[in-house]
Design a protein around this motif. Structure first.
Motif, short mmCIF file in Angstrom:
data_model
loop_
_atom_site.label_atom_id
_atom_site.label_comp_id
_atom_site.label_asym_id
_atom_site.label_seq_id
_atom_site.Cartn_x
_atom_site.Cartn_y
_atom_site.Cartn_z
N PRO A 24 132.47 51.18 46.67
CA PRO A 24 133.60 51.58 45.81
C PRO A 24 134.84 51.94 46.63
CG PRO A 24 131.56 52.61 45.07
CD PRO A 24 131.25 51.95 46.38
N ALA A 131 122.00 52.16 44.86
CA ALA A 131 123.06 52.80 44.07
C ALA A 131 123.51 54.11 44.71
CB ALA A 131 122.57 53.05 42.65
N ALA A 132 122.55 54.90 45.21
CA ALA A 132 122.91 56.16 45.86
C ALA A 132 123.69 55.90 47.14
CB ALA A 132 121.65 56.97 46.16
N ARG A 134 125.62 53.40 47.79
CA ARG A 134 126.98 53.00 47.43
C ARG A 134 127.82 54.22 47.05
NH1 ARG A 134 127.51 50.08 42.86
NH2 ARG A 134 129.51 49.23 43.53
N THR A 135 127.21 55.16 46.36
CA THR A 135 127.94 56.38 45.99
C THR A 135 128.36 57.15 47.23
OG1 THR A 135 126.77 56.58 43.87
CG2 THR A 135 127.77 58.58 44.77
N PHE A 136 127.44 57.34 48.18
CA PHE A 136 127.77 58.03 49.42
C PHE A 136 128.90 57.30 50.16
CE2 PHE A 136 123.03 59.36 49.63
CZ PHE A 136 123.26 60.41 48.77
N GLY A 138 131.17 55.24 48.97
CA GLY A 138 132.44 55.36 48.27
C GLY A 138 133.13 56.68 48.54
N ARG A 139 132.34 57.74 48.62
CA ARG A 139 132.91 59.06 48.94
C ARG A 139 133.47 59.07 50.36
NH1 ARG A 139 127.66 62.37 46.64
NH2 ARG A 139 128.11 62.16 44.41
N THR A 172 130.17 63.46 51.65
CA THR A 172 129.28 62.44 51.09
C THR A 172 128.20 62.99 50.18
OG1 THR A 172 127.80 62.56 53.01
CG2 THR A 172 129.62 60.95 53.09
#
Length: 276
Positions: A24, A131-132, A134-136, A138-139, A172
């Motif tokens: 992201p 998914a996790a 990608r979240t990390f 993106g942050r 993150t």
């Protein structure tokens, strides 16, 4: 520019792979059109768009960029000139892999645009879902990346090394141990370890010497960064599930017959399990 794809490739699995791994802020993917940053240009990054189309098979990749981008770098990233035909001839002799090869002829192994970026993302993905991870990521991009025109370049190792492990953890949301590993890796990359040009054996040794980096991480880097088509991750949970929930030792033994193309076998198994 238009890049021909020898023999064509199954586009749907590649589209799903790219979408599932898109960071992201740094990447976008919509209907076969993927946008991301390549190193280079006066701003330190070039925004590149690759269009795989929406057809079942892709025979040409259309590339647009807001600056100069080496076509060879795009071809390598998508493994357009890889040795898939030799791999498939070998893997098709295996009863388990034969139907997978027949279902996705021309499947490629997505490689890396930046060795440093891929290695850092691999650490973020240790023992968590895609998914996790990608979240990390993106942050991390939002906090330490470099904004360009419409995307943000993935953070430079030097910026992450300067931030320190506590700041990386706070940004993150990863564990303290994972933040320390991320910081240690960023430090050696900032100090001169260039994974894109390093001798693979030497780089493997340097990576394994870091706290929190083990064979899974190094083998994944070998597959995607070093372009090792025989790299294999026997402890990978998705792989072991695809093989019938076997142990890592059993997965390694089963894969001996797939040498020297275990990396392509891995992609076929991952694709059948996750990206179909």
């Amino acid at each position: 520019m238009r890049l021909p794809v020898p023999d064509g490739l199954p586009a749907a699995p590649l589209r799903r792979w790219l979408a599932a791994h898109a960071v992201p802020g740094a990447e976008t993917h919509l209907d076969g059109v993927h946008r991301r940053v390549f190193p280079g240009g006066p701003d330190g990054g070039v925004e590149v768009t690759v269009d795989l189309g929406t057809a079942e098979r892709c025979t040409e990749v259309v590339v647009e960029a807001d600056g100069d981008v080496d076509p060879a770098a795009v071809r390598r990233w998508l493994d357009l000139d890889g040795h898939h035909r030799a791999a498939e001839r070998h893997l098709a002799t295996d009863p388990l892999l034969a139907p997978l090869v027949a279902a996705n002829p021309g499947l490629r192994v997505p490689r890396a645009v930046s060795g440093a970026e891929t290695a850092l993302l691999t650490v973020l993905g240790q023992q968590v879902s895609l998914a996790a991870a990608r979240t990390f990521a993106g942050r991390l991009v939002a906090a330490h990346g470099r904004p360009l025109r419409s995307l943000t370049a993935f953070p430079e190792p030097a910026a992450l090394a300067a931030a320190g492990p506590d700041a990386l953890r706070a940004v993150t949301g990863v564990t303290g141990a994972r933040a320390r590993t991320l910081h240690a890796l960023a430090g050696v990359l900032a100090d001169g370890l260039d994974l894109d040009t390093a001798d693979p054996a030497t780089a493997r040794a340097e990576l394994l010497a870091l706290p929190g980096i083990g064979p899974w991480t190094v083998d994944y880097v070998a597959l995607r960064v070093f372009g090792d088509s025989d790299a294999f991750l026997p402890s990978d949970l998705v792989l072991r599930r695809a093989l019938g929930r076997v142990t890592a030792r059993e997965a390694a033994a089963r894969a001996e017959a797939w040498r020297p193309w275990r990396g392509y076998a891995l992609l076929h198994l991952w694709t059948a399990e996750v990206f179909t």
